[in-house]
Design an enzyme around this catalytic site. Structure first.
Site, short mmCIF file in Angstrom:
data_model
loop_
_atom_site.label_atom_id
_atom_site.label_comp_id
_atom_site.label_asym_id
_atom_site.label_seq_id
_atom_site.Cartn_x
_atom_site.Cartn_y
_atom_site.Cartn_z
N ARG A 30 0.86 -1.18 0.00
CA ARG A 30 0.00 0.00 0.00
C ARG A 30 0.90 1.23 0.00
O ARG A 30 1.97 1.24 0.64
CB ARG A 30 -0.89 0.01 1.25
N HIS A 33 -1.54 0.72 -10.10
CA HIS A 33 -2.14 -0.34 -9.27
C HIS A 33 -2.63 -1.50 -10.13
O HIS A 33 -3.83 -1.83 -10.13
CB HIS A 33 -3.28 0.22 -8.40
C1 GLV Z 1 -5.60 -4.94 -4.09
O1 GLV Z 1 -4.86 -4.04 -3.86
C2 GLV Z 1 -6.14 -5.84 -3.09
O2 GLV Z 1 -6.09 -5.50 -1.90
O3 GLV Z 1 -6.62 -6.90 -3.47
#
Ligand code: GLV
Length: 326
Positions: free
Chosen positions: A241, A289
């Site tokens: 994160r 992401h």
């Molecule tokens: C993506 O970031 C997840 O938490 O699956």
């Protein structure tokens, strides 16, 4: 539970038909008698008409869902990280919260991390720079077994990443809260204390791969103090994160050359704001992401299996410990 559970799927409207159809199929294949309703996650004030459900399957639900649904006993998160859900003040703390385990994400993340590590190890960015100047200069290549890659977080996903790097010939060190044994990987464990085993884990790493969950204990974990422990010119890869990093300090270490490169897939604010320094830094690769996305079939199969287990009163994997935060 004696009668058929009512399940509500709360996801984006666009994805709903596929998910609903796959869930119906998976429930039927297991002889699961459950009714399924849909609630649009994109509409904060969606209809109040969805009847009370015992089970919710959610991805980025609005907080309003939990006011509308007072009878939830079991909540499935359609992702591995539950930090955004835990931040909702009205998430029912008495319910069982289950995150996805692997469901295709571990292999995808391992592939992304290996690609990132190899890109820097093989000097591809530097050759791209040289190409712009029509410069023909072979660069020295270190022995792979002398490149120490640290994987911070050794859960299902971190373990798969560590194994992939080990199988590719890198020297791999791993760190987890509690003791783990993984063949051919130097596993360390303990508190996230720079004066203890965590500091020793970071010491001299050529590459650090962050794959931790976001909890109060891991926010801002990777700032100048921690990252200065790495080998000079180390490569930072973050797929956990964004809020694990202290961005200003990461940029400063990159400018000073203490960090040689960063490959970042996750950010404290997503999408990454246009003015952010990461976008334009010559030694940062930003990806939006994408290191792993939730895969429909494995996710649905896992949820249906766990729902069946829950109905039988059997234990479930991936249950979130509210106190620990993952
Ligand atoms: C993506 O970031 C997840 O938490 O699956």
């Amino acid at each position: 539970m004696a009668r058929a559970p009512r399940v509500v799927l709360c996801a984006r409207e666009a994805a709903a038909p596929q998910w609903l159809a796959a869930l119906e199929r998976a429930f039927a294949a297991r002889g699961l008698d459950a009714s399924l309703d849909f609630r649009d996650a994109g509409d904060r004030n969606a209809r109040a008409g969805v009847p009370p459900a015992e089970v919710a399957i959610v991805w980025k639900p609005p907080a309003a869902l939990f006011d509308e649904q007072p009878a939830l006993q079991l909540i499935f998160n359609l992702g591995a990280g539950v930090d955004a859900l835990l931040a909702l003040p009205n998430l029912p703390r008495g319910a069982t919260l289950v995150r996805l385990e692997d469901a295709g994400m571990a292999a995808a993340l391992a592939e992304y991390v290996l690609a990132a590590v190899l890109r820097v190890y093989r000097g591809l960015d530097r050759y791209a720079q040289q190409q712009r100047a029509a410069e023909w200069t072979p660069l020295p290549l270190a022995d792979k077994s002398a490149v120490v890659v640290g994987v911070l977080g050794l859960g299902v996903i971190g373990g798969a990443i560590a194994a992939r790097l080990r199988d590719s010939g890198f020297a791999v060190r791993g760190f987890a809260r509690s003791a783990r044994t993984l063949a051919g990987i130097d596993c360390r464990h303990g508190a996230l204390d720079l004066d203890g085993a965590f500091g020793d884990f970071l010491a001299g790493l050529n590459v650090l791969v962050g794959v931790l969950p976001l909890t109060p204990a891991t926010v801002g974990l990777l700032g100048a103090r921690a990252l200065s422990r790495l080998a000079p010119g180390a490569h930072l890869v973050n797929v956990g994160r964004g809020a694990h990093l202290v961005d200003a300090e990461v940029l400063h270490l990159l400018d000073r050359g203490q960090l040689g490169a960063a490959t970042l897939d996750v950010f404290a604010t997503e999408p990454l704001p246009p003015e952010h320094g990461y976008w334009r830094h010559p030694r940062v690769l930003v990806t939006p992401h994408v290191s792993a996305v939730t895969e429909l079939e494995p996710a649905v199969a896992q949820i249906a299996d766990k729902l069946a287990a829950w109905q039988r009163g059997a234990p479930l994997g991936g249950v979130v410990d509210f106190a620990r935060g993952y």
